[in-house]
Design a protein around this motif. Structure first.
Motif, PDB file in Angstrom:
ATOM      1  N   GLU A 110       0.966  -0.878   0.156  1.00 11.57           N
ATOM      2  CA  GLU A 110      -0.029   0.200  -0.017  1.00 11.57           C
ATOM      3  C   GLU A 110       0.560   1.576   0.065  1.00 11.57           C
ATOM      4  OE1 GLU A 110      -0.591  -2.370   2.188  1.00 11.57           O
ATOM      5  OE2 GLU A 110      -2.228  -3.554   1.683  1.00 11.57           O
ATOM      6  N   ASP A 111       1.433   0.825   0.725  1.00  7.79           N
ATOM      7  CA  ASP A 111       2.973   2.334   0.705  1.00  7.79           C
ATOM      8  C   ASP A 111       3.280   2.581  -0.570  1.00  7.79           C
ATOM      9  OD1 ASP A 111       2.408   3.032   3.375  1.00  7.79           O
ATOM     10  OD2 ASP A 111       4.003   1.948   4.196  1.00  7.79           O
ATOM     11  N   LEU A 113       2.227   1.814  -3.434  1.00  5.25           N
ATOM     12  CA  LEU A 113       1.121   2.660  -4.253  1.00  5.25           C
ATOM     13  C   LEU A 113       0.833   3.908  -4.214  1.00  5.25           C
ATOM     14  CD1 LEU A 113      -0.953   1.628  -5.844  1.00  5.25           C
ATOM     15  CD2 LEU A 113      -2.334   0.994  -4.630  1.00  5.25           C
ATOM     16  N   GLN A 114       0.671   3.960  -2.811  1.00  8.36           N
ATOM     17  CA  GLN A 114       0.408   5.508  -2.590  1.00  8.36           C
ATOM     18  C   GLN A 114       1.854   6.301  -3.195  1.00  8.36           C
ATOM     19  OE1 GLN A 114      -2.675   6.546  -1.437  1.00  8.36           O
ATOM     20  NE2 GLN A 114      -1.484   8.772  -1.710  1.00  8.36           N
ATOM     21  N   THR A 115       3.151   5.945  -2.645  1.00  9.21           N
ATOM     22  CA  THR A 115       4.210   6.470  -3.455  1.00  9.21           C
ATOM     23  C   THR A 115       3.766   6.987  -4.752  1.00  9.21           C
ATOM     24  OG1 THR A 115       5.733   5.914  -1.683  1.00  9.21           O
ATOM     25  CG2 THR A 115       6.258   7.371  -3.579  1.00  9.21           C
ATOM     26  N   ARG A 117       1.294   6.788  -6.587  1.00 11.92           N
ATOM     27  CA  ARG A 117      -0.036   7.688  -6.735  1.00 11.92           C
ATOM     28  C   ARG A 117       0.674   9.334  -7.020  1.00 11.92           C
ATOM     29  NH1 ARG A 117      -2.017  10.721  -8.749  1.00 11.92           N
ATOM     30  NH2 ARG A 117      -4.566  11.283  -7.713  1.00 11.92           N
ATOM     31  N   ASN A 118       1.196   9.406  -5.379  1.00  7.75           N
ATOM     32  CA  ASN A 118       1.793  10.771  -5.274  1.00  7.75           C
ATOM     33  C   ASN A 118       2.869  11.608  -6.243  1.00  7.75           C
ATOM     34  OD1 ASN A 118      -0.187  11.057  -3.535  1.00  7.75           O
ATOM     35  ND2 ASN A 118       1.095  10.296  -1.660  1.00  7.75           N
ATOM     36  N   ILE A 137      -6.125  -1.594  -1.307  1.00  6.07           N
ATOM     37  CA  ILE A 137      -5.769  -0.264  -1.678  1.00  6.07           C
ATOM     38  C   ILE A 137      -7.009   1.013  -0.837  1.00  6.07           C
ATOM     39  CG2 ILE A 137      -6.387   0.947  -3.477  1.00  6.07           C
ATOM     40  CD1 ILE A 137      -6.242  -1.678  -5.533  1.00  6.07           C
ATOM     41  N   GLU A 138      -6.362   1.711  -0.326  1.00  8.34           N
ATOM     42  CA  GLU A 138      -7.389   3.373  -0.070  1.00  8.34           C
ATOM     43  C   GLU A 138      -7.801   4.316  -0.949  1.00  8.34           C
ATOM     44  OE1 GLU A 138      -6.799   4.404   3.681  1.00  8.34           O
ATOM     45  OE2 GLU A 138      -5.931   2.224   4.532  1.00  8.34           O
ATOM     46  N   LEU A 139      -8.695   4.493  -1.133  1.00 10.46           N
ATOM     47  CA  LEU A 139      -9.301   5.155  -2.378  1.00 10.46           C
ATOM     48  C   LEU A 139      -9.906   6.506  -1.141  1.00 10.46           C
ATOM     49  CD1 LEU A 139     -10.177   4.146  -5.390  1.00 10.46           C
ATOM     50  CD2 LEU A 139      -7.614   4.980  -4.790  1.00 10.46           C
TER      51      LEU A 139
END
Length: 162
Positions: A110-111, A113-115, A117-118, A137-139
């Motif tokens: 998850e980390d 994926l967020q990185t 995404r940013n 997956i947090e949206l």
């Protein structure tokens, strides 16, 4: 291997632009003598302004932050890659030119994926299919994703989406 190495050196020396570059291997284990060649080829492609990069190599640490730092990169397709070995201490890299990111059977959490995404503020197309080690997956703000030019979002994965 020598032929490929000579061709890539010619591209590097003459600064020949590379539109699309694909690195892949069809066998499971990667002989240690080939690994440096993969990295040299990737470096030349990135230095020479590659726009479309396809990377299909299992069990080879991928320098994702180096790739995302490429200012010319418009499309990145990763298949069978392991991003769990990438250090998040490198921080978020802004990849302003990336418009399409596709992850197929990629190991990430998850980390990461967020990185990722940013790292791509102007992404228009994002595909995530069959990624391992990804449990949730947090949206939290889907509207915000749509506000930043997202035209195509494909999630094909068995995870929790709160």
């Amino acid at each position: 291997m020598d032929i490929v190495d000579n061709i890539m050196e010619r591209y590097r020396d003459r600064n020949i632009p590379i539109e699309k570059f694909e690195l892949s291997k069809s066998y499971y284990s990667c002989p240690s003598r080939i690994v440096p060649l993969f990295y040299r080829c990737l470096d030349v492609a990135l230095e020479n302004g590659v726009k479309y990069l396809v990377f299909r190599i299992r069990n080879l640490p991928l320098p994702i932050f180096t790739i995302l730092a490429a200012k010319s990169l418009k499309e990145l397709i990763l298949t069978n890659c392991d991003l769990t070995c990438s250090s998040l201490s490198s921080g978020v890299v802004n990849c302003p030119s990336l418009r399409k990111l596709s992850l197929f059977r990629v190991y990430l959490d998850e980390d990461m994926l967020q990185t990722l995404r940013n790292s791509y503020p102007l992404i228009e197309s994002f595909t995530l299919k069959g990624c391992m080690d990804l449990i949730k997956i947090e949206l939290p703000n889907l509207q915000k994703i749509n506000d930043i030019n997202m035209k195509d979002l494909q999630l094909n994965h068995r995870v929790d989406i709160p």
